[in-house]
Design a protein around this motif. Sequence first.
Motif, mmCIF file in Angstrom:
data_model
loop_
_atom_site.group_PDB
_atom_site.id
_atom_site.type_symbol
_atom_site.label_atom_id
_atom_site.label_comp_id
_atom_site.label_asym_id
_atom_site.label_seq_id
_atom_site.Cartn_x
_atom_site.Cartn_y
_atom_site.Cartn_z
ATOM 1 N N ALA A 153 12.546 -42.891 31.182
ATOM 2 C CA ALA A 153 13.656 -42.294 30.423
ATOM 3 C C ALA A 153 14.917 -43.117 30.654
ATOM 4 C CB ALA A 153 13.875 -40.853 30.880
ATOM 5 N N PRO A 154 15.898 -42.997 29.756
ATOM 6 C CA PRO A 154 17.157 -43.700 29.978
ATOM 7 C C PRO A 154 17.802 -43.244 31.291
ATOM 8 C CG PRO A 154 17.080 -42.730 27.776
ATOM 9 C CD PRO A 154 15.897 -42.215 28.522
ATOM 10 N N ILE A 155 18.453 -44.152 31.985
ATOM 11 C CA ILE A 155 19.162 -43.787 33.221
ATOM 12 C C ILE A 155 20.518 -43.219 32.813
ATOM 13 C CG2 ILE A 155 20.197 -44.652 35.356
ATOM 14 C CD1 ILE A 155 17.943 -46.716 35.472
ATOM 15 N N MET A 156 20.736 -41.968 33.162
ATOM 16 C CA MET A 156 21.969 -41.269 32.791
ATOM 17 C C MET A 156 22.734 -40.926 34.062
ATOM 18 S SD MET A 156 21.532 -41.180 29.489
ATOM 19 C CE MET A 156 22.891 -40.158 28.961
ATOM 20 N N GLU A 157 23.755 -41.680 34.352
ATOM 21 C CA GLU A 157 24.531 -41.411 35.567
ATOM 22 C C GLU A 157 25.817 -40.664 35.230
ATOM 23 O OE1 GLU A 157 23.592 -41.833 38.787
ATOM 24 O OE2 GLU A 157 21.668 -42.345 37.905
#
Length: 192
Positions: A153-157
């Motif tokens: 999944a996209p890395i969402m910080e």
Amino acid sequence: MKIGLYFGTFNPIHIGHLTIANHLAEHSDLDQIWFVVTPLSPFKKKSSLLDNYQRLEMVHLATKDYDKLRPSDIEFGLKQPNYTIDTLTYLFEKFPNYEFALIMGEDNLKSLHKWKNYELILENHDIYVYPRLSEGKVETEFSDHPRIHHVNAPIMELSSTFIRNAIKEGKNVRPMLPEHVWKYLDEMNFYR
């Protein structure tokens, strides 16, 4: 039906939460994702934590346009403090025909070995792990466990804490929140 359980305070729910949940709904074998809103412990008064039903309302507003995403207040009626294993047991009794899996960030996987009855969770439930930029290592027993699925999944910080602090400072956080959630927060003057 296979349900992915995404636990959190969602204080507030933001586009990072939605992006990860929608990615799992579209790119895994999960049929639905339930956002399980963690209730405020009666023993912990956190001034920055909104009321249970206000946070549930934000999750409802954020997910209403997504067929596979649902808000869940399932933990509101369970005794506190509550453990994930208790929630899973309750859900199994209430929905015996559903299969439940957990969704967690890589940072949470690192502490899974400290969870109450984590062996039982792993024995009976798949865990979908999304990437996080975090320090430390994952316990060896979890690195190639057949029940643990690492999702690309996209890395969402993006964090709810960052959003709350930015609102307090009068910053524009509108792009970080689903439109309906932003309007609700703005109208209610939350976190100011």
